[in-house]
Design a protein around this motif. Sequence first.
Motif, PDB file in Angstrom:
ATOM      1  N   HIS A 164       1.225   4.083  -2.821  1.00 60.34           N
ATOM      2  CA  HIS A 164       0.968   5.476  -2.462  1.00 60.34           C
ATOM      3  C   HIS A 164       2.086   6.373  -3.000  1.00 60.34           C
ATOM      4  CE1 HIS A 164      -0.745   8.758  -0.109  1.00 60.34           C
ATOM      5  NE2 HIS A 164       0.503   9.093   0.165  1.00 60.34           N
ATOM      6  N   LEU A 198      11.343  14.285   8.324  1.00 60.33           N
ATOM      7  CA  LEU A 198      11.270  12.869   7.959  1.00 60.33           C
ATOM      8  C   LEU A 198      10.076  12.197   8.647  1.00 60.33           C
ATOM      9  CD1 LEU A 198      12.612  10.586   6.373  1.00 60.33           C
ATOM     10  CD2 LEU A 198      14.065  10.132   8.345  1.00 60.33           C
ATOM     11  N   LYS A 245       3.265   7.978  15.973  1.00 58.18           N
ATOM     12  CA  LYS A 245       4.187   7.123  16.730  1.00 58.18           C
ATOM     13  C   LYS A 245       4.928   6.166  15.792  1.00 58.18           C
ATOM     14  CE  LYS A 245       3.707   8.328  21.074  1.00 58.18           C
ATOM     15  NZ  LYS A 245       4.833   8.816  21.874  1.00 58.18           N
ATOM     16  N   LYS A 276      14.010   9.530  21.963  1.00 62.66           N
ATOM     17  CA  LYS A 276      12.584   9.789  22.148  1.00 62.66           C
ATOM     18  C   LYS A 276      12.264  10.122  23.607  1.00 62.66           C
ATOM     19  CE  LYS A 276      11.873   6.245  19.445  1.00 62.66           C
ATOM     20  NZ  LYS A 276      11.370   5.073  18.721  1.00 62.66           N
ATOM     21  N   PHE A 312      10.491  13.221  -0.550  1.00 62.88           N
ATOM     22  CA  PHE A 312      10.569  12.134   0.436  1.00 62.88           C
ATOM     23  C   PHE A 312      11.964  11.500   0.380  1.00 62.88           C
ATOM     24  CE2 PHE A 312       7.525   8.951   2.526  1.00 62.88           C
ATOM     25  CZ  PHE A 312       8.512   8.494   3.377  1.00 62.88           C
ATOM     26  N   GLN A 343       7.501   8.098  13.847  1.00 60.30           N
ATOM     27  CA  GLN A 343       8.719   8.310  14.640  1.00 60.30           C
ATOM     28  C   GLN A 343       9.598   7.066  14.609  1.00 60.30           C
ATOM     29  OE1 GLN A 343       8.243   9.494  18.700  1.00 60.30           O
ATOM     30  NE2 GLN A 343       7.428  11.510  18.173  1.00 60.30           N
ATOM     31  N   ARG A 344       8.955   5.909  14.830  1.00 60.38           N
ATOM     32  CA  ARG A 344       9.729   4.674  14.861  1.00 60.38           C
ATOM     33  C   ARG A 344      10.414   4.429  13.524  1.00 60.38           C
ATOM     34  NH1 ARG A 344       5.876   0.720  16.173  1.00 60.38           N
ATOM     35  NH2 ARG A 344       5.781   0.356  13.954  1.00 60.38           N
ATOM     36  N   LEU A 345       9.704   4.689  12.430  1.00 62.29           N
ATOM     37  CA  LEU A 345      10.273   4.470  11.107  1.00 62.29           C
ATOM     38  C   LEU A 345      11.437   5.432  10.848  1.00 62.29           C
ATOM     39  CD1 LEU A 345       6.993   3.934   9.050  1.00 62.29           C
ATOM     40  CD2 LEU A 345       8.596   2.205   9.864  1.00 62.29           C
ATOM     41  N   SER A 401       2.620  11.153   6.742  1.00 64.14           N
ATOM     42  CA  SER A 401       1.677  11.505   5.670  1.00 64.14           C
ATOM     43  C   SER A 401       1.288  10.281   4.844  1.00 64.14           C
ATOM     44  CB  SER A 401       2.300  12.561   4.757  1.00 64.14           C
ATOM     45  OG  SER A 401       3.262  11.957   3.908  1.00 64.14           O
ATOM     46  N   LEU A 402       1.977   9.160   5.059  1.00 61.68           N
ATOM     47  CA  LEU A 402       1.634   7.944   4.317  1.00 61.68           C
ATOM     48  C   LEU A 402       0.377   7.315   4.918  1.00 61.68           C
ATOM     49  CD1 LEU A 402       5.198   6.334   3.959  1.00 61.68           C
ATOM     50  CD2 LEU A 402       3.959   7.700   2.292  1.00 61.68           C
ATOM     51  N   PRO A 403      -0.387   6.594   4.095  1.00 64.68           N
ATOM     52  CA  PRO A 403      -1.647   6.035   4.602  1.00 64.68           C
ATOM     53  C   PRO A 403      -1.413   4.967   5.671  1.00 64.68           C
ATOM     54  CG  PRO A 403      -1.164   5.171   2.425  1.00 64.68           C
ATOM     55  CD  PRO A 403      -0.148   6.241   2.685  1.00 64.68           C
ATOM     56  N   GLY A 404      -2.156   5.047   6.757  1.00 62.09           N
ATOM     57  CA  GLY A 404      -2.082   4.022   7.801  1.00 62.09           C
ATOM     58  C   GLY A 404      -0.909   4.180   8.746  1.00 62.09           C
ATOM     59  N   ILE A 405      -0.134   5.255   8.602  1.00 61.30           N
ATOM     60  CA  ILE A 405       1.005   5.477   9.492  1.00 61.30           C
ATOM     61  C   ILE A 405       0.673   6.632  10.424  1.00 61.30           C
ATOM     62  CG2 ILE A 405       3.474   6.003   9.623  1.00 61.30           C
ATOM     63  CD1 ILE A 405       3.234   3.533   8.085  1.00 61.30           C
ATOM     64  N   ARG A 443       6.955  13.215   6.885  1.00 60.67           N
ATOM     65  CA  ARG A 443       6.818  12.531   5.588  1.00 60.67           C
ATOM     66  C   ARG A 443       6.238  11.130   5.807  1.00 60.67           C
ATOM     67  NH1 ARG A 443       8.044  15.612   0.863  1.00 60.67           N
ATOM     68  NH2 ARG A 443       9.741  17.015   1.351  1.00 60.67           N
ATOM     69  N   PHE A 444       6.774  10.420   6.791  1.00 59.12           N
ATOM     70  CA  PHE A 444       6.255   9.069   7.057  1.00 59.12           C
ATOM     71  C   PHE A 444       4.811   9.142   7.545  1.00 59.12           C
ATOM     72  CE2 PHE A 444      10.656   7.314   7.155  1.00 59.12           C
ATOM     73  CZ  PHE A 444      10.424   6.242   6.315  1.00 59.12           C
ATOM     74  N   ARG A 501       0.833  -1.198   0.000  1.00 57.42           N
ATOM     75  CA  ARG A 501       0.000   0.000   0.000  1.00 57.42           C
ATOM     76  C   ARG A 501       0.870   1.252   0.000  1.00 57.42           C
ATOM     77  NH1 ARG A 501      -3.050  -0.554   4.725  1.00 57.42           N
ATOM     78  NH2 ARG A 501      -1.549   0.846   5.668  1.00 57.42           N
ATOM     79  N   LEU A 502       1.964   1.218   0.797  1.00 56.22           N
ATOM     80  CA  LEU A 502       2.837   2.383   0.875  1.00 56.22           C
ATOM     81  C   LEU A 502       3.531   2.628  -0.466  1.00 56.22           C
ATOM     82  CD1 LEU A 502       4.381   1.848   4.417  1.00 56.22           C
ATOM     83  CD2 LEU A 502       2.563   3.404   3.754  1.00 56.22           C
ATOM     84  N   THR A 524      14.613  13.805   1.736  1.00 55.00           N
ATOM     85  CA  THR A 524      14.578  13.938   3.193  1.00 55.00           C
ATOM     86  C   THR A 524      15.281  12.761   3.859  1.00 55.00           C
ATOM     87  OG1 THR A 524      12.470  15.065   2.974  1.00 55.00           O
ATOM     88  CG2 THR A 524      13.076  14.361   5.175  1.00 55.00           C
TER      89      THR A 524
END
Lengths: 199, 199
Positions: A32, B11, B24, A90, A44, B27-29, B17-21, B14-15, A28-29, A47
């Motif tokens: 996208h 960063l 939190k 964090k 993206f 941040q982890r990604l 803004s992806l669907p389903g993210i 950007r992550f 999905r990503l 960055t």
Amino acid sequence: MSFFPSVLDELIERFASLPGIGIKSAQRLAFHILSMPENEAVGFADTITKAKSTIHCCTVCQNLTDKEVCGVCSDPRRDHSTVCVVADPKDVAAIERTREYNGSFHVLHGVISPMNNIGPDDIKLNELVDRVVSGDVKEIIMATNPDTEGETTAKYIARLLKPFDVKVTRLAYGIPVGGNLEFADDATLSRAIEGRTLL
Amino acid sequence: MSFFPSVLDELIERFASLPGIGIKSAQRLAFHILSMPENEAVGFADTITKAKSTIHCCTVCQNLTDKEVCGVCSDPRRDHSTVCVVADPKDVAAIERTREYNGSFHVLHGVISPMNNIGPDDIKLNELVDRVVSGDVKEIIMATNPDTEGETTAKYIARLLKPFDVKVTRLAYGIPVGGNLEFADDATLSRAIEGRTLL
């Protein structure tokens, strides 16, 4: 066997290699990304490259920064004689959000964990000792997580720093604010009783 | 207010803004990217740019490809008089995995959805009509999802293609293989009874 163009497969695999992203989410990503405007996708990618190349550890506290010395360490209004030791960048953000703490930090980038083959030399512990040895530090506040590994790390560091003239403290344990006695676990409740304070 | 370097915040955004993210996970990604070896992070960024710049729609079937005409459309062993119409490139992959289908595809890149302001001109429908008009196509298999929008789109296309000498069929509805009658929903069960076949 896949039925996508190979570069799309590669993109899906890259996403799937990230923590917590399964193959379906990765697909999905990736789709996208393909549906994004060109400049957004390139942004993206840029960055990622930029973050990777400019972010490194602060030479003093080991927190992540894009400068040589991070904002906290270079701020003269902060109390650099108090050092709050955390496992992860964090955790610095979490403590800063409280606006309660005016000291500096030290980021270990991990905790001692024999199970995972992480020993004292695998975290930024020598850097902490160097800071203590070079003077000025009066108090070390251990703020590792209240789990077995965090506890072990805190106790290890406290013992390590015993020869030096520095006070080592630990964050208080207890019932979370807004928490409910009924639902508090036994360990937390025991520690809350043990650490009771005068009203 | 954030306590991370600005490029790290970027960063994370950007992550996120992806669907389903969520924030939190983002941040982890982002932290995972920072902990990757340099070449892996750069490779990730390059794959995004490369995928975005090389992948486009096949000029015949509109499936995603890095060539001018995709592998299915340029394969002389496949039956190009049968066209399976799907909403999404992922559906092509799903059908190809069955190894049952030897025809070609047409990817609509969406379904008609008045609720979301998606009309017939917003999906790759004209391209399908052009393929039918230019001859050769004998059967169109509608393989949009069995939901309201997929159904509407299938019926719309069937009506649109009525003037042409082409058979329009629909994938069969029924109990999924390995499914359980007891747990089948009413609509599926009704369609299974309606579409019963001779043993």
